[in-house]
Scaffold this active site. Structure first.
Site, PDB file in Angstrom:
ATOM      1  N   SER A 127       5.001   2.391   7.695  1.00  0.00           N
ATOM      2  CA  SER A 127       4.518   1.326   6.967  1.00  0.00           C
ATOM      3  C   SER A 127       5.659   1.038   6.071  1.00  0.00           C
ATOM      4  CB  SER A 127       3.420   1.694   6.125  1.00  0.00           C
ATOM      5  OG  SER A 127       2.185   1.973   6.808  1.00  0.00           O
ATOM      6  N   HIS A 149       0.876  -1.333  -0.065  1.00  0.00           N
ATOM      7  CA  HIS A 149      -0.082   0.189  -0.028  1.00  0.00           C
ATOM      8  C   HIS A 149       0.747   1.170  -0.176  1.00  0.00           C
ATOM      9  CE1 HIS A 149       0.743  -0.429   4.493  1.00  0.00           C
ATOM     10  NE2 HIS A 149       0.461   0.928   4.443  1.00  0.00           N
ATOM     11  N   ASP A 207       0.342  -7.711   1.200  1.00  0.00           N
ATOM     12  CA  ASP A 207       0.615  -6.380   1.363  1.00  0.00           C
ATOM     13  C   ASP A 207       2.173  -6.214   1.357  1.00  0.00           C
ATOM     14  OD1 ASP A 207       0.006  -3.558   1.891  1.00  0.00           O
ATOM     15  OD2 ASP A 207       0.178  -3.519   3.707  1.00  0.00           O
TER      16      ASP A 207
END
Length: 461
Positions: free
Chosen positions: A306, A193, A223
């Site tokens: 992230s 993402h 992911d």
């Protein structure tokens, strides 16, 4: 008046100082009366009182007077034997001079006093300022800058050179994420993402140097994504640990760029393992949902973390920070920012996916060959009665079919671990490799059965 000649010489103990030669003596100017019928010459010394006759200038000695000289003038006489010496004094001028000198002295003293007072005040202020600005409080000496390797500082020092910040620009905007170096060839692991829809990717190292990067491969189901930088020397790959060894309570360190604050270090513990979470789903068709059998940590993780590493006490990567749980607000909105609920993809899963993305650009997904009823609200994961497009819910010839799974069965355990829904079943299966053996516990017609199978493989996104 001229001196008179004497037959007898003057006494040896007294003589008059020689005056100027005749003709050069200045004309006398009368100043004041020295006695009746007598005028003093300027510069003449006043006569002093004494017991003898007048021996002033022009007066003959006593011998001459006795010889029939002129009558001596009356007035004060000078006695050379007198105790008091001859003094010349101008009483009027002395009083005035003293007054003038006294005024000068007073003015000078006042000026000195004012100057001393001003200087003293200035020195006092300066001393006070110096005493306040130069105040020194007790302080410890500088210790050695090295830290224990298993301390937070030691872990951060070992890992920071291998952590990077990613700046991504796409058609609809830009964003920031984190990644870490996998190998000397420049491969960097991050979240899917972070780079989804990216047109330009820039990687910034801890030194501040930035280079462009290219996308190698990505998978929305896990992911995870891999990007690569070229022509960069001195890369420092991070060591990979083993997420199977992680236990609840282990200390961990997270590194990332929350809100674009690069190289931010936070610390915490492992709060839980095997925590099933799903993330994504923005497209609405389920194609972008990621299923993670996650490590839960209370180390603060925020947007921008992230893709960053979650490290153990030996500075080894045990997880890839991927998601957080935000605080509930009014309605369905959630507050962004850490509340101590962070989730990381286990490194064992990340390692396998990264290897496949580097080799082929795609990752494979382990499958059991069934279609699940995601509307089922009971405990466990129920196999649907019909598959997509009218196909069978149990794929003919697939792993589940060969193991004896039937439509309508409720799967309650995977390798002895309880599952409470369809998402949990997918997460538990995705945590394994294709070809791995698996035991399923199913509930059929009120009876519990244990079935064994070998996982199949499907291409991911």
């Amino acid at each position: 008046m001229a001196d008179q000649q004497q037959s007898d010489p003057a006494p040896t103990w007294w003589s008059r100082p020689a005056g100027p030669p005749p003709g050069l003596r200045p004309e006398p100017e009368p100043t004041r009366a020295a006695g009746p019928g007598r005028v003093e010459e300027p510069g003449a010394e006043p006569a002093a009182a004494g017991d003898g006759a007048d021996h002033g200038e022009g007066a003959p000695p006593p011998a001459a007077a006795a010889a029939g000289g002129p009558e001596p003038a009356t007035g004060p006489t000078y006695d050379p034997w007198s105790v008091a010496p001859l003094q010349v004094a101008d009483r009027g001028r002395e009083a005035g001079g003293r007054v003038v000198r006294l005024r000068h002295v007073l003015a000078l003293g006042l000026g000195i006093a004012l100057l001393a007072g001003g200087a003293g005040g200035w020195l006092g202020v300066l001393a006070e300022r110096r005493s306040s600005t130069r105040l020194e409080l007790p302080q410890a000496a500088v210790d050695a800058k090295g830290r224990a390797p298993d301390s937070v500082a030691g872990i951060a020092a070992a890992a920071l050179p291998g952590v990077v910040t990613l700046h991504v620009r796409g058609a609809t905007g830009g964003g920031t994420g984190t990644g870490f170096v996998l190998d000397p060839q420049g491969h960097i692991l991050t979240n899917h993402h972070v780079v989804a829809g990216a047109k330009d990717i820039t990687v910034t190292f801890g030194t501040g140097e930035s280079v462009d990067a290219e996308l190698v491969g990505q998978d929305s189901g896990y992911d995870l994504a891999v990007v690569r930088v070229a022509g960069v020397r001195g890369l420092q790959p991070l060591a990979l640990g083993n997420s199977e060894d992680v236990q609840v309570g282990d200390p961990v360190v997270a590194i990332g760029a929350p809100f674009d604050l690069s190289n931010t270090v936070t610390a915490g513990i492992i709060s839980a393992t095997g925590r099933p979470i799903t993330a994504g789903g923005d497209k609405g068709d389920g194609s972008d949902i990621s299923y993670v059998d996650a490590l839960q940590t209370d180390a603060p993780i925020n947007p921008g973390n992230s893709g960053g590493p979650l490290l153990d006490a030996k500075a080894r990567v045990i997880g890839i920070n991927s998601a957080i749980r935000g605080a509930d607000k009014a309605g369905s909105e959630k507050q962004s920012g850490s509340i101590g609920l962070g989730f990381a993809i286990p490194v064992n899963q990340g390692k396998r996916v990264a290897e496949e993305l580097i080799r082929t650009g795609r990752a494979t997904h382990p499958v059991i060959g069934v279609t699940l009823d995601m509307q089922y609200t009971g405990d466990g994961a129920r196999v649907g009665t019909e598959g997509e497009g009218g196909k069978p819910a149990v794929t003919p010839g697939g792993p589940a079919a060969r193991a004896g799974v039937k439509a309508g069965d409720v799967i309650t355990k995977v390798d002895g671990r309880r599952v409470h829904g369809g998402d949990e079943l997918i997460i538990k299966v995705r945590a394994l490799r294709p070809g791995a053996p698996l035991r399923l516990t199913v509930l059929r017609d009120g009876r519990e059965l244990t079935l064994s199978l070998v996982l199949g493989s499907a291409n991911g996104s």
